[in-house]
Design a protein around this motif. Structure first.
Motif, mmCIF file in Angstrom:
data_model
loop_
_atom_site.group_PDB
_atom_site.id
_atom_site.type_symbol
_atom_site.label_atom_id
_atom_site.label_comp_id
_atom_site.label_asym_id
_atom_site.label_seq_id
_atom_site.Cartn_x
_atom_site.Cartn_y
_atom_site.Cartn_z
ATOM 1 N N LYS A 226 0.845 -1.231 0.039
ATOM 2 C CA LYS A 226 -0.013 -0.077 -0.097
ATOM 3 C C LYS A 226 1.028 1.280 -0.042
ATOM 4 O O LYS A 226 0.407 2.347 -0.638
ATOM 5 C CB LYS A 226 -0.922 0.068 1.190
ATOM 6 N N TYR B 28 2.084 1.653 -3.455
ATOM 7 C CA TYR B 28 1.178 2.145 -4.250
ATOM 8 C C TYR B 28 0.565 3.503 -3.973
ATOM 9 O O TYR B 28 0.503 4.239 -5.085
ATOM 10 C CB TYR B 28 -0.253 1.213 -4.126
ATOM 11 N N ASN B 29 0.719 3.884 -2.724
ATOM 12 C CA ASN B 29 0.392 5.528 -2.499
ATOM 13 C C ASN B 29 1.338 6.361 -2.883
ATOM 14 O O ASN B 29 1.076 7.410 -3.653
ATOM 15 C CB ASN B 29 0.526 5.290 -1.107
ATOM 16 N N ASN B 30 2.692 5.844 -2.794
ATOM 17 C CA ASN B 30 3.745 6.736 -3.603
ATOM 18 C C ASN B 30 3.715 6.932 -4.986
ATOM 19 O O ASN B 30 4.031 7.899 -5.544
ATOM 20 C CB ASN B 30 5.018 6.232 -3.077
ATOM 21 N N MET C 40 1.027 6.357 -6.689
ATOM 22 C CA MET C 40 -0.412 7.069 -7.211
ATOM 23 C C MET C 40 0.178 8.728 -6.957
ATOM 24 O O MET C 40 -0.332 9.443 -7.856
ATOM 25 C CB MET C 40 -1.303 6.823 -6.532
ATOM 26 N N TRP C 41 0.815 9.187 -5.958
ATOM 27 C CA TRP C 41 0.970 10.441 -5.754
ATOM 28 C C TRP C 41 2.164 11.011 -6.810
ATOM 29 O O TRP C 41 1.926 12.004 -7.400
ATOM 30 C CB TRP C 41 1.720 10.565 -4.336
ATOM 31 N N GLY C 42 2.843 9.994 -7.154
ATOM 32 C CA GLY C 42 3.999 10.385 -8.234
ATOM 33 C C GLY C 42 3.184 10.609 -9.403
ATOM 34 O O GLY C 42 3.790 11.639 -10.356
ATOM 35 N N VAL D 46 -0.037 11.553 -9.881
ATOM 36 C CA VAL D 46 -0.809 12.675 -9.882
ATOM 37 C C VAL D 46 0.073 13.956 -10.056
ATOM 38 O O VAL D 46 -0.281 14.860 -10.430
ATOM 39 C CB VAL D 46 -1.407 12.852 -8.356
ATOM 40 N N ILE D 47 1.283 13.859 -9.243
ATOM 41 C CA ILE D 47 2.327 15.021 -9.282
ATOM 42 C C ILE D 47 2.714 15.250 -10.759
ATOM 43 O O ILE D 47 2.739 16.366 -11.252
ATOM 44 C CB ILE D 47 3.433 14.808 -8.233
ATOM 45 N N THR E 148 1.956 18.279 -13.050
ATOM 46 C CA THR E 148 2.960 19.238 -13.543
ATOM 47 C C THR E 148 2.724 19.205 -14.920
ATOM 48 O O THR E 148 3.153 20.419 -15.604
ATOM 49 C CB THR E 148 4.427 18.600 -13.330
#
Length: 198
Positions: A127, A130-132, A134-136, A138-139, A143
């Motif tokens: 998780k 996966y969280n990192n 997904m945030w990557g 999204v960022i 950008t």
């Protein structure tokens, strides 16, 4: 009568003597049949006779004592073998329990890993990963959106300026064409006038 009493008394002593010796023999045999090895040795020492500095032991007592010692040793060997067997059984049981504990710990580890992760396209992802991820994404997308917005805005400004210049150029071209047409007309009139004057 006195003689009868006397004979009776002798008979009584004789009977008591036989009874005492029979009790003594029974006590001797019980001394070798019961008790610890140490008490049996003490018994043999007590019933043995002395000869100078030596003890004279009956062969039967010595054989009986040896038999008792051998029986005790055999009994101890059996007990040792039984204890070894019990120890081996317990070691086997401990090994099985340790293996079960190891398997249980592995299952617990797998359950915790499955709880903390989930499957995407058949691949288990933690998780946190996966969280990192997904945030990557999204960022990265944010950008890319900001960069695209600024590029679009810049290109929109460039397009607007280009359109304005194009319109200006088209106006200049129209003006130049009109001027050219006007000059041509003038020249044609002058030519026609000159031809007519001739």
């Amino acid at each position: 009568m006195m003689r009868t009493n006397h004979s009776l008394l002798i008979f009584l002593f004789f009977t008591l003597g036989i009874a005492a010796s029979t009790g003594y023999v029974n006590a001797q045999e019980e001394g070798l049949d019961k008790g610890t090895i140490s008490s049996q040795f003490d018994y043999v020492k007590n019933v043995s006779t002395n000869y100078q500095d030596y003890k004279v032991v009956k062969r039967a007592h010595l054989d009986r004592l040896e038999s008792n010692i051998n029986d005790s040793i055999n009994s101890f060997h059996r007990q040792v073998a039984e204890l070894k067997s019990q120890i081996d059984t317990q070691k086997s049981s401990i090994d099985q329990l340790n293996q079960q504990i190891s398997e249980t710990n592995q299952q617990l580890s797998d359950a915790v890993e499955q709880r903390d992760s989930f499957s995407i396209f058949g691949v288990y992802l933690h998780k946190a990963l996966y969280n990192n991820l997904m945030w990557g994404i999204v960022i990265f997308l944010a950008t890319a959106l900001v960069v695209s917005y600024f590029r679009f805005r810049r290109s929109h400004v460039v397009t607007a300026e280009t359109k304005k210049r194009l319109e200006e150029i088209q106006e200049e071209y129209e003006q130049h064409r009109k001027n050219t047409l006007e000059r041509e007309r003038k020249l044609n009139r002058q030519l026609v006038d000159a031809l007519n004057k001739r």
